[in-house]
Design a protein around this motif. Structure first.
Motif, PDB file in Angstrom:
ATOM      1  N   UNK A  90      -4.261   6.372   3.729  1.00 25.78           N
ATOM      2  CA  UNK A  90      -3.217   7.204   3.751  1.00 25.78           C
ATOM      3  C   UNK A  90      -2.311   6.929   2.823  1.00 25.78           C
ATOM      4  N   UNK A  91      -2.089   5.501   2.086  1.00 27.61           N
ATOM      5  CA  UNK A  91      -1.283   5.194   0.394  1.00 27.61           C
ATOM      6  C   UNK A  91      -1.895   5.808  -0.566  1.00 27.61           C
TER       7      UNK A  91
ATOM      8  N   UNK B 232      -5.278   3.700   6.841  1.00 26.90           N
ATOM      9  CA  UNK B 232      -4.193   2.821   6.205  1.00 26.90           C
ATOM     10  C   UNK B 232      -4.334   2.926   4.336  1.00 26.90           C
ATOM     11  N   UNK B 233      -5.287   2.191   3.995  1.00 29.86           N
ATOM     12  CA  UNK B 233      -5.275   2.176   2.826  1.00 29.86           C
ATOM     13  C   UNK B 233      -5.940   3.812   1.479  1.00 29.86           C
TER      14      UNK B 233
ATOM     15  N   UNK C  35       1.192  -0.898  -0.270  1.00 29.77           N
ATOM     16  CA  UNK C  35       0.433  -0.401   0.122  1.00 29.77           C
ATOM     17  C   UNK C  35       1.032   1.028   0.004  1.00 29.77           C
ATOM     18  N   UNK C  36       1.845   1.049   1.057  1.00 31.90           N
ATOM     19  CA  UNK C  36       2.750   2.529   0.687  1.00 31.90           C
ATOM     20  C   UNK C  36       3.858   2.967  -0.037  1.00 31.90           C
TER      21      UNK C  36
ATOM     22  N   UNK D  77       1.830   4.341  -4.060  1.00 29.39           N
ATOM     23  CA  UNK D  77       2.405   6.503  -4.798  1.00 29.39           C
ATOM     24  C   UNK D  77       3.483   6.204  -5.826  1.00 29.39           C
TER      25      UNK D  77
END
Lengths: 291, 354
Positions: free
Chosen positions: B112-113, B109-110, A231-232, A235
């Motif tokens: 945020x990503x 969290x999702x 997920x992170x 981006x």
């Protein structure tokens, strides 16, 4: 597990002490399709230097002359011996779609103790990569993990290993992104770039260690950490689409790192469902067998 | 589907898993409060310092560490409720009181990503964009669901009466669940910057006046829902409805209107206990069926509270900024919105197996 919780609590403390704003990327840099550079300072003044940093996202003026230098557009004066770093939408590559190899000239007017000085620069467009192979690799990685896991008896080892690779890729990606930033403190930039990964990495590492010690519950932590990693890093899929990446290394390496973190992270998270279910079923069978 | 509201069914998760210890509920309350206070501090900082995006701030520190604290707390509560070899199914089989805040953490969290990806591609949102950004919506939804956790866990304890401690816990949990929604509805709220009409002789349909009408309606719904939801499950403790109206009003003033006059938010904060007292005294004098009592609350409370705001506004500024058509129509509309909210919230039934 207690050690893991202590480690996670320490990470939370670091986050509390140092968390920064949710910038677009480490140091606020983003992937672009152009570079900017300074080509001339007219007239040249001994002791006055202006350079483009971070692929032209910012300019850095160093004043070693005997008098003050004013950046007219900013209305900021740099005293003798001082330094100023700033960004300006006219010279920064962000959001510029020039086309490959096309150039755009820009100028920034200065005043050096009464002398009008012009900083001239050029924005040069670069060829964006074909994103499809990179997306294909990420998808293949994500699909490969659950497919292979179905054929392995010790799929837990595969998930631990894939999770570890995703974590290593994620750490390297964050380090590279941090080192690309010249205008902010290193440690703060690293923590800002890491963000929620500061929670994902301990989950992956701690979970793998616990799982390898024979406690399958650790595998759930690995899956959670892998999901967070995927997920992170999402981006940064902009690296598949853009030419100039905020990364201290070859763009190819950055794209491979994003593929690994995204693909393996997602793959482990997906595969976790069936692997944990099979482990639980086996444990139930063992428990039913009379000793 | 049944729509009887005479006997709302009590949601009882106690059968689906072990009860939640008081320590677990209070720790999650502190963690979710930490998270939402971080959002409030951040909102205040951004409202008062527009160029903040370029700085490292302690507000973001509180917000992000609050996410971490909430996440760890949920992990801790979850740990003892999972089998030795936890599976994804065992996660989904957790009681609602834990599943809902966990879903909130996932959304947070999702979101945020997604938010960072959004910034990378489209830039950073400003002003109205903030309130319609999909990633922000996921983040706010996550906060609301996490903050609901302690109240949901308390709901698994049988009984219609709340102890003083549990009343505080449920009240604070509801408050922190609804606060992000008040903040996030700044574009349509009566608790923000505007409270009175513009004074235009013929206000346009699409205008600040029109927006403020919707603000009054949306704030009516948002202030009533937590009171109604708690009232469905427990007998409402004295003072709790007041707290659920007054505290958001005062906090919204501190966050977004601290440079402006106090009277709008203070009027709401003072009108709330007056309305609660009126309704409680009225309830002892006039015996009504339970549904009628609740509908009365919905019909009476909003026009009294908002009417008080308009009245004090006229005293303070010399004008309400609207003519009789809009004032009377607006107050009628808030009464209808209140009654409608009561009917909807109190008619929600547990899902039956298909």
């Amino acid at each position: 597990m207690r050690r893991l919780l202590v480690l996670l609590a320490a990470v939370a403390g670091i986050l509390l002490a140092t968390a920064g704003p949710a910038a677009a990327h480490a140091g606020g840099l983003v992937a672009t399709d152009a570079r900017s550079q300074v080509v001339a300072i007219t007239p040249q003044i001994p002791g006055l230097t202006v350079i483009a940093i971070e692929d032209g996202a910012k300019l850095r003026l160093t004043n070693h002359t005997s008098g003050p230098v004013t950046v007219r557009d900013l209305d900021r004066t740099v005293p003798a011996g001082g330094e100023l770093t700033w960004a300006d939408s006219r010279f920064a590559p962000e959001g510029k779609d020039l086309g490959a190899f096309r150039t755009v000239n820009w100028t920034v007017p200065l005043d050096a103790a009464g002398t009008a000085v012009t900083v001239a620069g050029v924005l040069t467009g670069e060829q964006a990569p074909n994103p499809l192979p990179w997306w294909a690799l990420a998808i293949v990685s994500a699909v490969a993990v659950p497919v292979i896991a179905r054929r392995l008896h010790r799929a837990d080892l595969l998930l631990a290993a894939a999770g570890a690779i995703a974590m290593a890729a994620s750490i390297t990606h964050v380090l590279g992104s941090t080192l690309a930033v010249e205008s902010a403190p290193l440690l703060g930039t690293f923590l800002s770039a890491a963000g929620i990964n500061l929670l994902a990495w301990p989950l992956l590492l701690g979970g793998a260690v616990v799982a390898l010690r024979g406690r399958p519950a650790g595998l759930l932590a690995v899956c959670a950490g892998a999901a967070l990693t995927a997920v992170f890093v999402l981006p940064d899929v902009t690296s598949f689409h853009r030419a100039v990446l905020p990364f201290a290394g070859p763009p190819l390496v950055e794209r491979v790192l994003v593929v690994l973190a995204l693909g393996l992270g997602a793959g482990v998270a997906v595969a976790g469902a069936s692997v944990l279910r099979r482990l639980a079923q086996r444990a139930a069978v063992v428990a039913e067998v009379p000793s | 589907m049944t729509t009887s509201v005479e006997r709302p069914q009590v949601v009882d998760d106690a059968t689906t898993g072990p009860a939640f210890a008081a320590r677990e509920r209070w720790v999650l309350l502190v963690a979710s409060a930490w998270l939402v206070i971080g959002l409030q501090l951040d909102a205040y900082a951004h409202a008062t310092t527009p160029e903040l995006e370029t700085f490292w701030t302690p507000w973001h520190g509180v917000l992000y560490s609050g996410i971490a604290a909430s996440g760890f707390t949920l992990l801790w509560i979850m740990k003892s409720r999972l089998p030795a070899i936890p599976t994804y199914q065992s996660l989904l089989a957790l009681p609602n009181a834990l599943r809902i805040p966990l879903a909130g953490m996932a959304s947070l969290l999702v979101g945020g990503g997604m938010d960072t990806l959004w910034h990378n591609i489209f830039g950073i949102e400003k002003n109205l964009e903030i309130f319609v950004s999909p990633s922000h919506e996921l983040i706010i939804l996550g906060m609301v669901l996490v903050a609901m956790g302690p109240a949901l866990m308390t709901a698994t304890v049988p009984g219609r009466l709340l102890s003083i401690g549990n009343a505080f816990l449920v009240g604070i949990s509801a408050l922190f669940a609804v606060l992000p929604l008040h903040i996030y509805s700044l574009h349509a709220t009566a608790l923000g910057f505007y409270h009175l009409g513009t004074g235009h002789a013929e206000p346009n349909v699409f205008s600040i006046d029109g927006q403020l009408v919707h603000g009054y309606l949306f704030s009516t719904v948002l202030l009533l829902v937590p009171i109604l939801m708690i009232g469905r499950r427990w007998r409402l403790p004295i003072g709790l409805p007041t707290a659920l109206v007054s505290i958001p009003a005062l906090l919204m003033h501190l966050m977004f209107a601290s440079q402006g006059p106090w009277w709008p938010h203070l009027t709401v904060a003072v009108a709330a206990p007056v309305v609660e007292l009126l309704l409680r005294v009225g309830g002892t004098l006039v015996t009504l069926p339970v549904t009628a009592r609740w509908i009365t609350l919905g019909l009476v409370a909003p026009p009294i509270v908002w009417g008080a705001v308009l009245l004090v506004g006229k005293i303070q500024t010399g004008t309400v900024g609207w003519n009789i058509h809009i004032v009377s129509g607006l107050l009628t509309l808030t009464a209808l919105a209140g009654a409608g909210t009561v009917l909807v919230v109190r008619s929600i039934q547990r899902l039956q197996p298909e």
